[in-house]
Design a protein around this motif. Structure first.
Motif, PDB file in Angstrom:
ATOM      1  N   ASP A   1      -4.894   1.580   7.421  1.00 21.35           N
ATOM      2  CA  ASP A   1      -6.033   2.333   6.880  1.00 21.35           C
ATOM      3  C   ASP A   1      -5.719   3.801   6.634  1.00 21.35           C
TER       4      ASP A   1
ATOM      5  N   ARG B   1     -10.334   6.923   1.716  1.00 20.91           N
ATOM      6  CA  ARG B   1     -10.603   5.576   1.209  1.00 20.91           C
ATOM      7  C   ARG B   1     -12.105   5.408   1.109  1.00 20.91           C
TER       8      ARG B   1
ATOM      9  N   ARG C   1       0.817  -1.218   0.000  1.00 23.57           N
ATOM     10  CA  ARG C   1       0.000   0.000   0.000  1.00 23.57           C
ATOM     11  C   ARG C   1       0.848   1.264   0.000  1.00 23.57           C
TER      12      ARG C   1
ATOM     13  N   PRO D   1      -4.333   7.270   5.018  1.00 19.60           N
ATOM     14  CA  PRO D   1      -3.989   7.700   3.658  1.00 19.60           C
ATOM     15  C   PRO D   1      -2.468   7.728   3.511  1.00 19.60           C
ATOM     16  N   PRO D   2      -1.948   7.530   2.303  1.00 24.14           N
ATOM     17  CA  PRO D   2      -0.497   7.409   2.103  1.00 24.14           C
ATOM     18  C   PRO D   2       0.318   8.604   2.611  1.00 24.14           C
ATOM     19  N   ASP D   3      -0.125   9.832   2.331  1.00 27.08           N
ATOM     20  CA  ASP D   3       0.695  10.962   2.776  1.00 27.08           C
ATOM     21  C   ASP D   3       0.669  11.076   4.299  1.00 27.08           C
TER      22      ASP D   3
ATOM     23  N   ARG E   1      -8.690  14.057  -2.034  1.00 27.79           N
ATOM     24  CA  ARG E   1      -8.883  14.353  -0.621  1.00 27.79           C
ATOM     25  C   ARG E   1      -8.182  13.372   0.311  1.00 27.79           C
ATOM     26  N   GLY E   2      -7.499  12.372  -0.279  1.00 29.39           N
ATOM     27  CA  GLY E   2      -6.784  11.410   0.558  1.00 29.39           C
ATOM     28  C   GLY E   2      -7.704  10.548   1.395  1.00 29.39           C
TER      29      GLY E   2
ATOM     30  N   ARG F   1      -7.563  18.473   6.936  1.00 31.05           N
ATOM     31  CA  ARG F   1      -8.703  17.619   7.223  1.00 31.05           C
ATOM     32  C   ARG F   1      -8.829  16.478   6.230  1.00 31.05           C
ATOM     33  N   ARG F   2      -9.464  15.407   6.714  1.00 29.29           N
ATOM     34  CA  ARG F   2      -9.850  14.289   5.840  1.00 29.29           C
ATOM     35  C   ARG F   2     -11.340  14.111   6.071  1.00 29.29           C
TER      36      ARG F   2
END
Lengths: 599, 599
Positions: A147, B494, A116, A149-151, B491-492, B414-415
């Motif tokens: 879970d 899933r 991932r 996000p990559p960044d 937006r990063g 934010r996510r």
């Protein structure tokens, strides 16, 4: 023999490099650049310099640094080819003793993680207190971080790397965060008290005047006595008040503290850090037999979160004379009134009015608090100085359109209430971002009684708008409401909007903010000023005396109101040191003032 | 003496105008223009011509027409200065007998309504069956309509005005919708059966095999027998089947019908109209002692809505051999399995397979259904011919971001999962509209466990996409999913998305669609072709034989799956007449075919 900072500052570059070798796994470039910034005022200064090197190096070099780390219980461990430090850490965590099943699970997580993110999973295997994580904790953290996000995970890997370096650095310098470790233990012990229904699941919930809440008050008052506070009592709203007298019995006092209640399933540090840091500092003064030219009054506020009753800031509010007897009729979810809960706890309602403080007897109010946000973590800064507590406005809204059949209502004939909220939410995002330091959130969003095949006829939402200055918040609110008006008119919808909360911004008193800034600078750390997005007890005291706050970095990207809220012994150590610096400054100022008067 | 259409068609313009005077309150201009389109084929033709005049007149003239109407129980009524027709209608509704309290309430509603919309509240005081509304019904309707958006209420006022004109026209021509009134009564009587918990509140809910459901089946089979069907029985899945034999015992049959189950708190006409219209037509044939060269098989399908079990289209599915024995293990909300519900109802599961129809024995399938949408109402058309039953796709989705503190998380960090759904929803709206006849809906929308001061970390939503042709729906779905991918990446976030339903479009058989078109044209009405956005039993029969559907206008902007779902006796009369026309056409075609064969 442990290394000293003085030795490091005086050493040749080669010698210094050799002493620090292995802090960053297979990446001596980090050390070389950081060492060019000698002399360091403190280990915190050195740690920050190291982190800055990595920050400036850019994403590619950062990825190289991350990839230089071995997998957990991976081929390198099995082949005994780990670096000495890694080998020790993986062994301490018991990874060499993994069962075949655990090893297989780790290998699978490793593979998923690498697939991932493209780099190995990195985790400081010693916990924030320095003790090892269990294999269960490691596996849970692994699964959770998959879970991200990559960044986000890239940044988290770097944070873990800096934490590993910090722990290794402590070993080299024989420098343990003594106060921080005590603070860690206190937080753990206080978190053992939790309300029924949460305690069983290992979750922390301490709402106003429950058994767990009262156990916390007893524990805190016991610790205060053990710390050597001269007077300790639980007041009429349940605040735990400890006073450490001044050398001069007529001197004014520094007021400080924070709250010990929590949200449901909350974190261990929210509020409590601001009680325990001053306590540990008073303990040190007392142990050193030292009195200051001013008193110290630490208040553990009984209620700030407004969870059991709609009475947020009940504890600090009482100190400014803000207690409305009408609240006593409020009922909790079980129908127990506030009045009967207070009677049951032995609190004397009639005495609440007397809790109001006379500002003339105080120097001011300071509060230490965990940041509850991602800013300090993202900047690799353990401490931040608060410039203002943001003003807030909360609204509760509902848009009404027309529920209709999702199959038979052509797009042009719809009155979709949810689409209006969608437009509004995106506008709030863009408009708040325009200000730079405003925030706007639609946190509650629901199509009541919605159905997959029905065009939403109603949509409920909340609106939370905040800014460091009231005028800025009000301008934001004006624009958002005007936009809602336009959206509703264009879409032929009706709406209701009700204000549910309005809190004025509380800019920190400049003189007090400067004291925190000097305290942070004396620790060798850069000064970072930031508004507080969350409300705090200091907002209440703001009404009657100058106030200023210090923020402490939270782990896990500053997550809060969540069991993952955490900080490290090292960061708490710095908070205690900053608080002590503040006390020293005040003592010097008082002394100068006294001398001035005498002259 | 009642007027006849022939008289009207032949009269001088002045005479005709005089005969129709007062149809539209103080607005003879509507009549003048419409009369220039004589001769009229039917009253329906005349009514449509009148409505078209108003439609073409534009918003200002329409507002003038609306304002020409008196207030309900207003000054004109009290001063006895109403038009004769209005006076009669207001008196019949008992408005002159209002208590002082009711009058005050009406005056307040009137004032609120006028303030909001700028014109008086208009309501056809005679209900859809021609009987008067009660004062309670009038007040409830008044209060409800106050909430409508202004342009919606403008259209509703015009619909009410046309309905008033329709009722007045019926009086002038002594033309009562005899079949429509019988249909009205049947629908009312059938709606008296409702499941426990709903019946008490006057709500209609009839789910599969409940007592109310079985009472409906018994009632329908009794009525079928009374109508003169030759064979009536309840089959192994609970369908009520009535057969009216052909003149030739070997002739094929026309299959028709719809469902008698309902959604929870649903409408009286959804499904049932398609059972009762053919029934009333068969009754008329039988009364006339007439046999057709083909049989008529009316099936009241037991289950279409999938409310009690996840078995939508159970009734019509059985006729195409679609019954999965695995369904028998499904449980309802009370844990009762489908198998035991069927046993309890005396249905023989083993016989279900035998319900499969042999297409060779049928001419085709036709279904009459209430529109369940606003299109016919907006066009002032009582009937519409369905071109295709839209293909549908349903998805259930969840977006995961990161829950964080609404105060402390800067906008740029934010996510927010809900903002991604907001973007998606607006994209779906715009993209579906692009196609003209596609529809896309996010009907379920929720931030689970959301809080006013927490940035949404998760957001759940549903997606319902439909189009008249599968390829068009699939292109829509492709674009929507690609957009979701882009939004999430930017937006990063899933997300998970699961398909929960996929139904192929069922284009109506062209020859059968043309039969409905001719039937509508013969009633003097314009032919309006439209896709069906909702699924219908005809989709199931589509698998084995040609099918075509007729839509009947719904009141209240076509609201459906709602107690407000309604239609009028006049529109149902037209549906029965169109069905009879279809039977005549088929009879003629069969005769020609027979003659052709004989030749």
């Amino acid at each position: 023999m442990a290394l000293t900072l003085e030795q490091l500052n005086r050493a040749t570059p080669e010698q210094a490099l050799q002493w620090l070798d292995g802090l960053y796994e297979h990446s001596p470039w980090v050390l070389g650049q950081a060492l060019s910034e000698r002399p360091f005022l403190s280990l915190a200064h050195l740690r920050h310099a190291l982190a800055q090197v990595v920050r400036r190096a850019g994403a590619d070099a950062q990825r190289g640094l991350i990839r230089a780390h071995p997998e957990l219980a991976g081929p390198a461990m099995l082949a005994h080819s780990l670096s000495a430090a890694s080998a020790r850490e993986q062994t301490q965590a018991g990874l060499a003793q993994c069962s075949a099943e655990e090893l297989a699970r780790l290998r699978q997580l490793d593979a998923d993680y690498q697939a991932r993110f493209g780099f190995p999973f990195i985790l400081a295997l010693r916990g924030p207190r320095g003790s090892g994580l269990t294999r269960q904790q490691i596996l849970a953290c692994f699964a959770r971080r998959l879970d991200n996000p990559p960044d986000f995970e890239h940044a988290e890997a770097l944070r873990q790397i800096h934490r590993i370096a910090e722990l290794r650095l402590n070993d080299r310098f024989g420098a343990q965060p003594r106060l921080g470790n005590d603070l860690w233990d206190w937080h753990e012990r206080l978190a053992a008290h939790s309300d029924p229904g949460f305690a069983e699941q290992g979750q922390l919930t301490v709402t106003y005047l429950t058994d767990a809440h009262r156990a916390c008050a007893r524990t805190l008052s016991g610790w205060m006595r053990a710390c050597g506070f001269d007077e300790v009592h639980i007041d009429a709203v349940g605040n735990v008040v400890g006073r450490y007298h001044a050398s001069d019995p007529h001197a004014r006092a520094l007021l400080t503290g924070s709250h010990y209640d929590t949200v449901r399933n909350g974190g261990k540090y929210d509020g409590r850090l601001g009680i325990l840091v001053p306590m540990v500092c008073v303990r040190e003064l007392q142990r050193a037999g030292r009195r200051l030219p001013f008193g110290i009054e630490v208040v553990a506020f009984a209620e700030e979160e407004g969870q059991r009753y709609q009475t947020a800031f009940l504890g600090s509010g009482a100190l400014i004379g803000q207690f409305d007897p009408a609240w006593l009729a409020q009922q909790d979810a079980d129908g127990i009134t506030l009045r009967s809960a207070m009677q049951q706890a032995g609190l004397c309602v009639a005495d609440i009015a007397r809790l109001q403080r006379d500002p003339a007897r105080y120097l001011g109010f300071v509060e230490v608090h965990i940041e509850q946000g991602p800013v300090l973590g993202a900047l690799d800064l353990p401490l931040g100085v608060v410039s203002s507590i943001n003003g807030g406005l909360r609204l509760s809204g509902e848009i009404q359109g027309l529920a209709s059949h999702a199959g038979t209502t052509p797009m042009g004939r719809r009155r979709d209430a949810a689409l209006a909220v969608a437009e509004l939410a995106l506008y709030v995002e863009q408009r708040a971002a325009q200000d730079g330091d405003s925030v706007g959130t639609i946190g509650l969003l629901e199509v009541p009684g919605g159905s997959v095949n029905v065009v939403p006829g109603r949509c409920r939402f909340s609106l939370d708008l905040r800014a460091p200055v009231d005028a800025q918040r009000d301008a934001l609110a004006r624009d958002v409401l005007a936009q809602l008006e336009r959206i509703a008119a264009r879409r032929g919808l009706r709406y209701q909007l009700a204000e549910t909360m309005r809190v004025a911004a509380a800019p920190c008193a400049p003189a007090w903010q400067r004291r925190w800034e000097r305290a942070v600078a004396r620790l060798g750390l850069p000064v970072w000023r930031m508004p507080s997005g969350a409300g705090h007890d200091a907002m209440q005291l703001h009404a009657i005396m100058p106030q200023a706050m210090l923020f402490v970095r939270g782990e896990n990207a500053g997550i809060s109101h969540n069991p993952l809220e955490s900080t490290t012994s090292d960061d708490m150590q710095l908070a205690a040191e900053a608080f002590t610096e503040l006390l020293h400054q005040l003592a010097e100022e008082q002394a100068e003032e006294h001398t001035g008067k005498a002259v």
